[in-house]
Design a protein around this motif. Structure first.
Motif, short mmCIF file in Angstrom:
data_model
loop_
_atom_site.label_atom_id
_atom_site.label_comp_id
_atom_site.label_asym_id
_atom_site.label_seq_id
_atom_site.Cartn_x
_atom_site.Cartn_y
_atom_site.Cartn_z
N UNK A 482 19.20 9.06 -14.64
CA UNK A 482 20.72 8.81 -13.62
C UNK A 482 21.55 8.13 -14.62
N UNK A 483 23.03 7.92 -14.19
CA UNK A 483 23.55 6.95 -14.26
C UNK A 483 24.33 6.24 -14.09
N UNK A 484 24.65 5.23 -14.36
CA UNK A 484 26.05 4.65 -13.21
C UNK A 484 27.50 4.19 -13.93
N UNK A 485 28.45 4.98 -13.56
CA UNK A 485 29.74 4.62 -13.72
C UNK A 485 29.75 4.01 -12.91
N UNK A 486 31.56 2.80 -13.69
CA UNK A 486 32.31 1.85 -12.59
C UNK A 486 32.90 2.36 -12.11
N UNK A 487 34.22 1.95 -10.95
CA UNK A 487 35.00 2.46 -10.73
C UNK A 487 36.08 2.62 -11.32
N UNK A 488 37.07 3.80 -11.03
CA UNK A 488 38.12 4.36 -12.62
C UNK A 488 39.81 4.84 -11.54
N UNK A 489 40.26 3.24 -12.53
CA UNK A 489 41.42 2.71 -12.17
C UNK A 489 42.34 4.13 -12.70
N UNK A 490 42.88 4.54 -11.39
CA UNK A 490 44.03 5.23 -11.94
C UNK A 490 45.63 4.48 -12.31
N UNK A 491 46.28 5.70 -12.68
CA UNK A 491 47.92 5.05 -13.00
C UNK A 491 48.60 4.51 -11.59
N UNK A 492 47.88 4.85 -10.64
CA UNK A 492 48.86 4.68 -9.81
C UNK A 492 48.53 3.74 -8.35
N UNK A 493 47.45 3.17 -9.21
CA UNK A 493 47.03 1.64 -9.54
C UNK A 493 45.60 2.26 -7.89
N UNK A 494 44.98 3.29 -7.68
CA UNK A 494 44.06 3.41 -6.53
C UNK A 494 42.76 3.42 -7.83
#
Length: 600
Positions: A482-494
């Motif tokens: 299992x892998x763990x990825x971080x939160x992804x920053x979107x262009x709208x700031x969310x």
């Protein structure tokens, strides 16, 4: 009876007087003769380039002792310039000064009877030697018209020269290399503690004696700590001590190193590219069974056994700087050995507990990631570019054992076809049980990705490669991946939750085990065309990566299919777009940084 003793004592006294008188007479008359002969010998044997001088010369013919004080051998610069004008000057010129030279028990009988010089011992103290090497292009092609050998020139003065032992203490050595214009290119200086030479014989037969080096049976040299800054200005090289023994045919180097002399940031700023920075240290390097005669006369390196013991190799890269692409075809290790400018034949090379480490500064997250191969040991055999040897056995083999991330046991056996025009080679091996999160030491800093869990049970590969392509089989047994990825920053700031991205990768993209949940065992069948800009080791890794992706269930077709499904899911369009981007190159990104270790 009393008269008899008087006669005996009188005769003994007379003999003593005669011996003392003879010794005094010889010391007065032979001194001039020796001075004359010595000056003639030095001048004739060097074709007028060298002269000899000294402050004092003491001779005791009765004991066979000669002592020189402040003896010096000088090169006549005027003669050397004349030889240069005539294109006859050698590339090497020497200046030597000795505080003292003591010759003990030379045989006056041999000297008088057959012009032979036999000396019991020579002791030399306080040697200061200057060696200037100046290149002359004509020496590369000129044919030496002087057919008279050193032995023939010596024979004009002595029928033979024999010395039982020579000891030299405190030697200061200075070397300067110049180009043809006289500009200094390189220089270094050092001191040797001790040089011992035994059984020197110079006559018409000694040069052909296979057991003699420089006419001697044994040369033993001890050199203390040595350090030299390389001409490129980036590195220094040296050792704590070196011992050489021609009788044992061995060289032992203790605490050798090749290290940078400037900080990392200064190195990469000056280079202006991502060129690996090296730091190499070895506790000991030992060569046994050296053919010193071949080394000195032909510059060939032949040894029965080489031992590299306990050290480390550290490589550092900085991806913030560009990597200059170069064509790497024909640059495999065995191909480079075949192109060496000298002949080399090492029967075996043993590597014992050497730690190999690659660290890279990432360009995106500005963090350093590291991969290690700890306690690397093994053997290399038939390391040679001698085609006569390779005609009998054309393979160089490397049988190596290491521990990936100081954990999983890695075994690999290389076979290199030294005579192949296509650079043929094979490698077979595998990795034993280890925990997959051990790789987070390189993944998390460089890619901001972690392996949450995973048990590697077995990896096995059997590959065949050339300059252009690698083919073979790859087996990878694992579970609970299992892998763990971080939160992804979107262009709208969310942000898109890393848990969502990780869920899609773990549930859709990769198999969490092999055999998978349907008990299907996935085998890797590698057929990988080489990118010409890839180094040999990077190409190895890329070929293995193909096997990893296949055994993890990530074929190109499945990846494309999963991408299509993700894009058609309207309710999570934005999220799956990010997921798709992550998924498409996930494994490539994971191992992208490791490729840099292979580059070097």
């Amino acid at each position: 009876m009393k008269k008899v003793w008087i006669w005996v004592l009188s005769i003994v006294a007379l003999l003593v007087v005669l011996l003392l008188s003879g010794a005094w007479y010889l010391s007065k008359n032979w001194k001039g003769l020796i001075e004359e002969k010595l000056a003639v010998f030095v001048k004739e044997s060097s074709q007028g380039l060298y002269t000899i001088s000294y402050d004092a010369l003491d001779i005791n013919p009765a004991l066979g002792n000669v002592t020189f004080r402040n003896l010096a051998l000088h090169a006549d610069t005027a003669v050397y310039r004349l030889l240069e004008e005539q294109q006859k000057a050698k590339n090497d010129v020497f200046e030597v000064e000795l505080k003292s030279l003591r010759i003990k028990r030379f045989s006056l009988f041999d000297l008088l009877k057959n012009k032979g010089l036999h000396v019991a011992s020579i002791a030399i103290d306080g040697v200061d030697m200057h060696w200037m090497q100046k290149h002359h292009a004509y020496n590369d092609t000129i044919v030496d018209t002087n057919k008279e050998s050193f032995e023939e020139r010596l024979h004009k003065v002595f029928s033979f020269v024999k010395v039982d032992a020579i000891s030299i203490d405190t030697v200061a050595f200075n070397f300067v290399k110049r180009d043809e214009s006289g500009k200094e290119l390189n220089k270094f200086s050092h001191k040797a503690n001790s040089i011992q030479v035994q059984d020197i014989m110079i006559d018409s037969l000694s040069k052909a004696d296979p057991d003699r080096i420089f006419y001697t049976k044994k040369i033993a040299v001890t050199i203390p700590e040595f350090k030299h800054i390389l001409s490129n200005g980036f590195y220094k090289a040296g050792f704590k001590s070196l011992r050489l023994n021609t009788e044992d045919k061995s060289v032992v180097l203790i605490k050798g190193y090749y290290q940078p002399i400037i900080p990392r940031h200064a190195y990469f700023n000056q280079k202006g590219e991502n060129k690996a920075l090296m730091n190499i240290e070895m506790d000991s390097l030992r060569l046994d069974g050296i053919d010193f005669k071949s080394l000195l006369e032909k510059q060939d390196l032949t040894a029965r056994h080489v031992m590299l013991s306990q050290g480390h190799v550290q490589v550092y890269g900085d991806k913030r700087y560009p990597k200059k692409p170069e064509n790497q075809i024909g640059q495999a290790p065995h191909q480079k050995i075949m192109r060496l400018p000298f002949k080399m034949h090492l029967d075996s090379v043993r590597v014992d507990r050497v730690d190999v480490q690659y660290t890279e500064m990432g360009d995106r997250y500005q963090r350093e990631g590291t991969i290690t191969f700890d306690r690397t040991s093994g053997y290399l055999t038939n390391v040679t570019n001698d085609t006569t040897v390779l005609a009998k056995n054309k393979y160089m083999r490397a049988d190596l054992l290491s521990h990936v991330m100081n954990s999983g046991e890695l075994k690999v056996l290389f076979n290199f076809d030294m005579l192949s025009k296509a650079g043929d080679y094979t490698y077979v091996g595998g990795v034993g049980r280890m925990r997959a999160p051990a790789f987070n030491r390189i993944l998390q800093p460089l890619l901001n990705v972690e392996i949450a869990s995973g048990n590697i049970k077995r990896i096995h590969f059997d590959m065949k490669g050339t300059d252009r392509r690698t083919t073979g089989s790859f087996l990878f047994d694992y579970d609970d991946l299992k892998v763990k990825l971080p939160d992804i920053e979107r262009n709208n700031g969310k942000k898109v939750s890393g848990k969502i991205v990780s869920f899609f990768v773990n549930q859709i993209l990769i198999n969490d085990s092999n055999p998978d949940a349907n008990e299907i065992y996935h085998k890797g069948r590698v057929d990988y065309p080489r990118d010409p800009s890839f180094t040999f080791f990077k190409n190895l890794w890329k070929s293995l990566l193909e096997g990893i992706k296949q055994t993890a269930g990530i074929s190109k077709e499945r990846e494309q299919k999963l991408m299509g499904k993700a894009e058609s899911a309207k309710n999570i369009a934005a999220e799956t777009k990010e997921v798709a981007g992550k998924a498409k190159g996930f494994f490539n990104k994971i191992f992208k940084k490791k490729d840099k270790a292979a580059d070097e």
